[in-house]
Design an enzyme around this catalytic site. Structure first.
Site, mmCIF file in Angstrom:
data_model
loop_
_atom_site.group_PDB
_atom_site.id
_atom_site.type_symbol
_atom_site.label_atom_id
_atom_site.label_comp_id
_atom_site.label_asym_id
_atom_site.label_seq_id
_atom_site.Cartn_x
_atom_site.Cartn_y
_atom_site.Cartn_z
ATOM 1 N N ASP A 176 0.866 -1.185 0.000
ATOM 2 C CA ASP A 176 0.000 0.000 0.000
ATOM 3 C C ASP A 176 0.898 1.229 0.000
ATOM 4 O O ASP A 176 1.989 1.213 0.582
ATOM 5 C CB ASP A 176 -0.913 0.002 1.235
ATOM 6 C CG ASP A 176 -2.084 0.964 1.075
ATOM 7 O OD1 ASP A 176 -3.221 0.478 0.915
ATOM 8 O OD2 ASP A 176 -1.869 2.197 1.080
ATOM 9 N N GLU A 275 -16.444 1.574 -19.373
ATOM 10 C CA GLU A 275 -17.757 1.032 -18.969
ATOM 11 C C GLU A 275 -18.822 2.094 -19.254
ATOM 12 O O GLU A 275 -18.553 3.280 -19.042
ATOM 13 C CB GLU A 275 -17.765 0.730 -17.462
ATOM 14 C CG GLU A 275 -17.010 -0.514 -17.093
ATOM 15 C CD GLU A 275 -17.085 -0.812 -15.597
ATOM 16 O OE1 GLU A 275 -18.141 -0.552 -14.996
ATOM 17 O OE2 GLU A 275 -16.084 -1.278 -15.047
ATOM 18 N N HIS A 293 -19.042 -5.820 -13.598
ATOM 19 C CA HIS A 293 -18.987 -4.888 -12.454
ATOM 20 C C HIS A 293 -20.026 -5.267 -11.384
ATOM 21 O O HIS A 293 -20.908 -4.468 -11.037
ATOM 22 C CB HIS A 293 -19.193 -3.438 -12.924
ATOM 23 C CG HIS A 293 -18.616 -2.430 -11.963
ATOM 24 N ND1 HIS A 293 -18.084 -1.236 -12.371
ATOM 25 C CD2 HIS A 293 -18.497 -2.441 -10.612
ATOM 26 C CE1 HIS A 293 -17.665 -0.556 -11.309
ATOM 27 N NE2 HIS A 293 -17.924 -1.271 -10.231
ATOM 28 N N GLY A 295 -19.114 -6.506 -8.237
ATOM 29 C CA GLY A 295 -18.448 -6.689 -6.942
ATOM 30 C C GLY A 295 -19.357 -6.451 -5.741
ATOM 31 O O GLY A 295 -19.332 -7.203 -4.767
ATOM 32 N N ALA A 296 -20.164 -5.401 -5.809
ATOM 33 C CA ALA A 296 -21.003 -5.052 -4.652
ATOM 34 C C ALA A 296 -22.428 -5.585 -4.816
ATOM 35 O O ALA A 296 -23.298 -5.271 -4.004
ATOM 36 C CB ALA A 296 -21.046 -3.538 -4.497
#
Ligand code: NAD
Length: 319
Positions: A176, A275, A293, A295-296
């Protein structure tokens, strides 16, 4: 008081907003009709997911808008600073979907490591006659246990993913820009919590040691790829890459070239440049497994997002 949830909202969130006295409109309005609809319906709040954008022109055209909320993490589809400068509150729901994204990454890693997606598309047409040939074709799967996963971007989703990967017996290393040595917590049902310190390493170590690399960084301010041609060349031969963060964080052309050259083994992508019209060549590229898309997109995450939105609206509107 009216709110337009232009990319939809979970039933629980809608109910919570209605309990606060709002009328929640969920009929989708085309992007070019949005300003008209907001003004003619006296809408004071706009809620979006990924599809609808709220740019400067929309913000200028809708002076009565009090807030714009994004059900999700990134707010790159909203000109947030500009909106705030005009007195329009902007918020997102950063924590609600981390677990769902982490679970998608695990499913993509399992799918890529056993050729599940590819085999699944061939079974209906060829499985009856060529069963033995397909069995042979997909006989070179690999296990996740014992493999190294390099997580790039060790925030909410990266950490959640680490807990799943550790639970599967993977060796986890992370990189990170702002490394933290806070441990990752694994909740083991019926056995409490276990804290594990994940080694924070540099990018070169991630590239040279990982069998799987998963990216969990935001879209970079300069739009640059985090994994470009040079980084891909430093990866282990056969590495499996996963991008569920933002399109372009892996350079799509460099990725296709590396797969075609036999260096990167496979990639699983949930997010794409351009997208909702991704590069079709990328989608049909051998070795790339793709999802639209999502993921959520679980019932649980959408419910948490809806309720978090209602909480934020309550705070902003001081209700
Ligand atoms: P977060 O802010 O909690 O973590 C992101 C981390 O990335 C931070 O720790 C930051 O320091 C680090 N970072 C930024 N640039 C970096 C770089 N170049 N190299 C290394 N580290 C870097 O965010 P999060 O909640 O974990 O979300 C991560 C990403 O996932 C976001 O891009 C978000 O948009 C995306 N996302 C996708 C979906 C989906 O549906 N696929 C759903 C939710 C979130």
């Amino acid at each position: 008081m009216k709110i337009l949830a232009n990319d939809g909202i979970d039933a629980g969130g809608k109910k919570a907003l209605e309990a606060l006295g709002f009328t929640v409109i969920t009929e989708k309005v085309a992007q070019d009709q949005l300003a008209n609809a907001i003004n003619s319906e006296n809408i004071i709040g706009l809620l979006v997911r990924s599809a609808t954008t709220a740019r400067k022109d929309l913000i200028d055209a809708c002076p009565n808008l009090k807030f714009i909320g994004r059900g999700g993490v990134g707010i790159d589809n909203i000109d947030a600073e500009y909106a705030r400068s005009k007195g329009v509150a902007v918020f997102n729901t950063p924590a609600s979907s981390s677990q769902s994204v982490a679970e998608l990454v695990m499913s993509l890693m399992f799918a890529a490591s056993r050729g599940i997606y590819d085999a699944g598309t061939h079974m209906p047409s060829k499985g009856g006659e060529e069963f033995e040939a397909l069995k042979k074709k997909y006989a070179k799967g690999i296990e996740l246990r014992g493999k190294t996963i390099g997580i790039v971007g060790f925030g909410r989703i990266g950490r959640s993913l680490a807990s799943y990967a550790l639970g599967c017996g993977m060796k986890v290393i992370a990189f990170d820009m702002f490394p933290s040595d806070a441990p990752v917590t694994l909740h083991i049902e019926g056995h409490g919590a276990v804290e594990v310190k994940v080694p924070m390493v540099d990018m070169d170590t991630i590239l040279s040691q990982s069998d799987f690399i998963s990216l969990h960084v935001p879209k970079q301010a300069n739009g640059a790829a985090v994994l470009g041609e040079q980084e891909l060349a430093k990866c282990k031969k056969g590495v499996i890459l996963i991008n569920t963060s933002r399109g372009g964080v892996i350079d799509e052309s460099a990725l296709m070239n590396s797969i075609n050259a036999g260096h990167v083994g496979a990639a699983a992508l949930d997010v794409f440049v351009g997208e909702p019209k991704p590069n079709v060549q990328l989608l049909s590229q051998k070795g790339i497994l793709s999802t639209p898309h999502i993921g959520a997109s679980t019932n649980e995450a959408q419910e948490r997002i809806g309720l978090e939105i209602a909480e934020r609206v309550k705070e902003i509107m001081k209700l």
